[in-house]
Design an enzyme around this catalytic site. Structure first.
Site, PDB file in Angstrom:
ATOM      1  N   TRP A 380       0.835  -1.211   0.000  1.00  0.00           N
ATOM      2  CA  TRP A 380       0.000   0.000   0.000  1.00  0.00           C
ATOM      3  C   TRP A 380       0.865   1.254   0.000  1.00  0.00           C
ATOM      4  CZ3 TRP A 380      -1.962   2.607   4.977  1.00  0.00           C
ATOM      5  CH2 TRP A 380      -1.018   2.483   6.001  1.00  0.00           C
ATOM      6  N   ASP A 381       2.146   1.083   0.311  1.00  0.00           N
ATOM      7  CA  ASP A 381       3.085   2.205   0.287  1.00  0.00           C
ATOM      8  C   ASP A 381       2.921   3.010  -1.009  1.00  0.00           C
ATOM      9  OD1 ASP A 381       3.910   0.121   1.993  1.00  0.00           O
ATOM     10  OD2 ASP A 381       6.011   0.670   1.894  1.00  0.00           O
ATOM     11  N   GLU A 516       0.287  -3.212  12.470  1.00  0.00           N
ATOM     12  CA  GLU A 516       0.455  -4.660  12.287  1.00  0.00           C
ATOM     13  C   GLU A 516       0.721  -5.417  13.584  1.00  0.00           C
ATOM     14  OE1 GLU A 516       3.444  -4.534   9.253  1.00  0.00           O
ATOM     15  OE2 GLU A 516       1.953  -4.368   7.646  1.00  0.00           O
ATOM     16  N   LYS A 629       2.235  -0.303  16.238  1.00  0.00           N
ATOM     17  CA  LYS A 629       3.446  -0.310  15.417  1.00  0.00           C
ATOM     18  C   LYS A 629       3.541   0.990  14.616  1.00  0.00           C
ATOM     19  CE  LYS A 629       5.626  -2.814  11.621  1.00  0.00           C
ATOM     20  NZ  LYS A 629       5.482  -3.861  10.611  1.00  0.00           N
ATOM     21  N   GLN A 630       2.397   1.441  14.121  1.00  0.00           N
ATOM     22  CA  GLN A 630       2.369   2.614  13.245  1.00  0.00           C
ATOM     23  C   GLN A 630       0.952   3.185  13.274  1.00  0.00           C
ATOM     24  OE1 GLN A 630       3.131  -0.552  10.163  1.00  0.00           O
ATOM     25  NE2 GLN A 630       2.432   1.094   8.821  1.00  0.00           N
TER      26      GLN A 630
HETATM   27  O1  IFM Z   1       3.674  -1.492   3.962  1.00  0.00           O
HETATM   28  C1  IFM Z   1       4.567  -1.463   5.006  1.00  0.00           C
HETATM   29  C2  IFM Z   1       3.813  -1.745   6.280  1.00  0.00           C
HETATM   30  O2  IFM Z   1       2.863  -0.737   6.532  1.00  0.00           O
HETATM   31  C3  IFM Z   1       4.752  -1.836   7.450  1.00  0.00           C
HETATM   32  N1  IFM Z   1       5.763  -2.829   7.194  1.00  0.00           N
HETATM   33  C4  IFM Z   1       6.547  -2.559   6.000  1.00  0.00           C
HETATM   34  C5  IFM Z   1       5.659  -2.479   4.787  1.00  0.00           C
HETATM   35  C6  IFM Z   1       6.486  -2.175   3.533  1.00  0.00           C
HETATM   36  O3  IFM Z   1       7.064  -0.907   3.628  1.00  0.00           O
END
Ligand code: IFM
Length: 801
Positions: A380-381, A516, A629-630
């Site tokens: 999704w990046d 995640e 995590k984010q």
């Molecule tokens: O897409 C990301 C994810 O949000 C977090 N882990 C790494 C992936 C790739 O950059």
């Protein structure tokens, strides 16, 4: 994968720019060069990544031409993937066109077998040229300088080139240069299991990795006219990759012979060079594959045509001019802080070499074309972090990224079908087909990833990006070509995937949001809202096209088998999706039951100011906690600004910020921007550094695996959308600048519906210039007030009117 941590700030030292005066010096302008002084084996992998040259079609790591122990060289071609000999598909490490040997007095010059007296490299971000100068001494103390210049042409994406210049210093010498292509390549496959605490020398870092073979070398050699060739085929995907190369020298060599091995071919050029006299060997390389879209003909012949009649100097000139064009819109300039300025330019350079506006069948992997991390897979990046950079600086590249999602719709449909659902479900990790390529287990087999099954939101993220693209570019035709198909098929997927809730409502079980750390959750707020938006966007586009292009719409819906009832069903489904729980103080619950999880405080930060896991916690055991995590809810508020007011953003920023560990490089940028939106600029600078320095300083210790390209794009977003306060609101570009104190000015370009707005922001006043055809005008909003721009007439607006 991990690498040794780098001394913070080292790459960013503006330092003296080496005088590489041959072949055109690097520009040497402050903020435009990335330099290396001295060869350090411990930093070699990091340098290989940051010195990558590329053009979106190919990326070649910044490895030394002659190789060395511990090197991880690689040339990656966008879209060339293969699954032979590996559990999931790899971006293939393709033939190495840098391959060069230099022998002086019969001694091979490289960092392992000769002494390195001096070594400097400069990547000139303005021209995309990598300059090198290394002085070696042999055992008898005789010194020889080797210089090189390399490029991946932006003017012709099928072309790359290398110039090597050898100068014996203070001695006459027999000089031999062998320059060619090495087709014997392997991808890193699996980490060896070393006992805990084993500290390997950098030269041994990759030694015991399992490797996978993806290439069947069909042959290497030379044609009668002296053009070299290498012809390989990927074993499982059956993609032919052909290289052709020419080698020319100055002066003429005493002798030139063709060396042809089983998998490697090169021209061996022997010179007698007097002390101080340089010999120069130029190699031009043409690349073609059987998967190149829109072209036909034998790849070998196409590769050969690319190099025929070309000179190295012409290639440099043409590519440099093309870079000049690209930078016109892509440059982002800060005055007042050299390291921040370099961080942004360095990121913008890597973003430019990652994208190919001419290839609608490829997207950008999580490590771009700069390394093997994440095996070149697309996340999704691409739509959420990367797309805005291209959208506002190079919309043609943005269009290609989205066209890739259209091109891979058949794979997304097949993926959906494999789960028993309808429509198109995009893969969490995609490659060339759109099928799911995400591994299930960590490389050591100990821990299970659930991202593959549960990070469903990627499907809604792609749909969201379609709307963003059309809103910014005004390219309604894209909807007919690709966008409507994406929206309709994804809407159809959600209808078949949503789970029943009491009272006729709908939700989603067993999902994972962007955070995640939490799997198998129900009604993740981010996913539910993005899905609802996906559905309503599909309805809105259907309605719009039924007015503006009814005949074309009729063809699209007939092809997809969509009827009016189904469209009405999308609207109904969107309205029935359960809303997230919101506390009285405005904090949105990330998923059902999140507020009941353990509230574990974050209490320590590392030397890069990144939060550490609380004692006893790691990536795979944060499930029972509120640790993130984010950003998840904050990401939602960032992407759907019209759904959440400032008070909601503030409440959620305050709540989630202190629970977020930023274990993804995508994370800090979103916190910086939301922080700025809710009036927390001090934190924004901190987050800017965390995001912008991640590869410049190797502050996660794994830049050797490839660039964190999403962080580069996130850093650009902090500058433009955060400090520049640029957002599209009410269909118009709006600006609300708030520069950090340490910046004097921030300058960038916003491409808007075919025109460009040149933006020059300061603390006291900002200037906006519309770059468009004479007579064109555009109304923008600055600090809440309308400002009308007329082409070519700069308008200065005092701050905070
Ligand atoms: O897409 C990301 C994810 O949000 C977090 N882990 C790494 C992936 C790739 O950059």
């Amino acid at each position: 994968m991990t690498a040794q941590a780098a001394p913070a700030g080292e790459a960013a030292e503006p330092g003296p720019v080496p005088r590489l005066d041959h072949l055109g010096a690097p520009s040497g302008e402050p903020g435009w060069t990335l330099a290396e002084h001295g060869f350090d084996p411990a930093r070699a992998g990091y340098r290989e990544t940051v010195f990558t040259v590329g053009n979106g079609r190919l990326g070649t790591r910044g490895s030394l031409e002659e190789g060395h122990l511990g090197a991880l060289s690689g040339t990656y071609l966008a879209g060339v993937y293969d699954a032979h000999d590996s559990p999931v598909v790899d971006l293939v490490n393709c033939p190495d066109w840098l391959d060069t040997e230099v022998w002086v007095h019969g001694v091979r010059l490289d960092v392992d077998s000769a002494e390195v007296v001096e070594h400097e490299r400069v990547l000139d971000l303005r021209t995309g040229l990598l300059h090198r100068s290394t002085t070696f001494a042999d055992r008898d103390g005789r010194r020889t300088r080797v210089r090189s210049l390399r490029l991946a042409s932006v003017a012709d994406r099928d072309l790359a080139g290398l110039r090597v210049e050898v100068t014996p210093l203070g001695h006459d010498a027999d000089v031999v240069v062998v320059s060619g292509v090495d087709a014997h390549r392997r991808n890193l496959e699996r980490l060896p299991l070393y006992p805990d605490g084993l500290d390997l020398a950098p030269q041994q870092r990759w030694d015991k990795w399992a490797r996978s073979t993806h290439l069947d070398v069909r042959g290497v050699g030379f044609h009668g006219d002296g053009t070299g060739w290498a012809d390989v085929r990927t074993i499982e995907r059956d993609v032919r990759v052909a290289y052709a190369f020419t080698v020319t020298t100055a002066p003429q060599p005493e002798r030139a012979t063709d060396q042809v091995g089983a998998e490697r071919a090169g021209r061996r050029c022997e010179f007698r060079a007097a002390a101080g006299e340089a010999v120069t060997v130029d190699k031009l390389v043409g690349v073609a594959t059987s998967r190149d879209p829109g072209v036909s003909g034998d790849p070998g012949e196409r590769a050969r045509a690319t190099v025929t009649g070309r000179t190295f100097d012409d290639a440099v000139r043409a590519s440099t001019a093309a870079w000049g064009e690209q930078w016109r819109d892509a440059d982002i300039e800060i005055t007042g802080h050299a390291k921040d300025a370099l961080a942004l330019r360095f990121g913008a350079y890597h973003l430019q070499i990652a994208a190919n506006p001419d290839d609608p069948t490829v997207s950008i992997g999580a490590k771009s074309l700069s390394g093997e991390g994440y095996r070149g897979h697309v996340f999704w990046d691409s739509e959420i972090l990367l797309l805005p950079f291209y959208l506002f600086t190079h919309p043609e590249a943005a269009r290609s990224l989205l066209r890739y999602r259209h091109h891979t719709l058949p794979g997304a449909r097949a993926l959906s079908e494999s789960y028993g659902t309808r429509g198109a479900r995009y893969a969490w990790e995609a490659a060339d087909t759109g099928l799911e390529e995400c591994p299930r287990w960590t490389p050591d087999g100990k821990d299970r990833f659930w991202t593959r099954e549960e990070e469903l939101h990627v499907t809604a993220d792609v749909a969201h990006a379609v709307g963003e693209y059309v809103a910014v570019t005004g390219d309604e035709a894209f909807l007919l070509d690709a966008g409507a198909g994406i929206l309709f098929e994804t809407a159809r997927y959600w209808v078949s995937r949503l789970d029943e809730r009491p009272g006729g409502r709908l939700g989603l079980d067993d999902v994972m949001g962007p955070d995640e750390f939490h799997s198998h959750v129900a009604d993740n707020a981010f996913t539910n809202r993005m899905v609802a938006r996906n559905l309503t966007d599909a309805v809105a586009v259907h309605e719009r096209l039924s007015r503006t292009a009814p005949e074309r719409l009729a063809v699209i819906v007939a092809e997809l088998g969509v009827d009016d009832d189904e469209v009405a069903g999308w609207a109904d489904t969107a309205a029935r999706i359960v809303d997230p729980v919101v506390r009285p103080d405005g904090v949105v619950e990330q998923f059902t039951g999140y507020f009941d999880r353990l509230d574990v405080p974050i209490e320590s930060w590392d030397e890069n100011d990144m939060p550490r896991y609380p004692a006893g916690y790691h990536h795979f055991n944060c499930e029972p906690t509120m640790l993130l995590k984010q950003p998840d809810v904050l990401m939602l508020m960032y992407l759907l600004p019209d759904e959440y007011d400032e008070a909601a953003r503030r409440a959620n920023f305050e709540f989630y910020e202190e629970r977020t560990l930023h274990k993804s490089s995508l994370s800090p940028s979103i916190h910086a921007i939301i922080g700025l939106q809710v009036g927390d600029p001090s934190m924004a600078v901190r987050y800017f550094e965390r995001s912008g320095y991640v590869d410049l300083d190797d502050n996660q210790g794994n830049t050797a695996d490839g660039m964190h390209i999403a962080a580069a794009a996130g850093t650009w977003q902090i500058a433009v959308h955060g400090f520049g306060g640029m957002r599209v609101l009410g269909g118009r570009p709006t600006f609300a600048p708030q520069l950090p104190e340490r910046w004097e000015r921030l300058r960038f370009t916003v491409r808007w519906r075919g025109d460009a707005i040149r933006v020059d922001l300061g603390h006291d006043a900002s200037t906006f210039t519309l770059d468009a055809a004479p007579g064109t005008s555009l109304t923008i909003v600055v600090d809440g007030a309308e400002v009308t721009l007329r082409a070519g007439e700069p308008v200065t607006v005092p701050a905070g009117r």
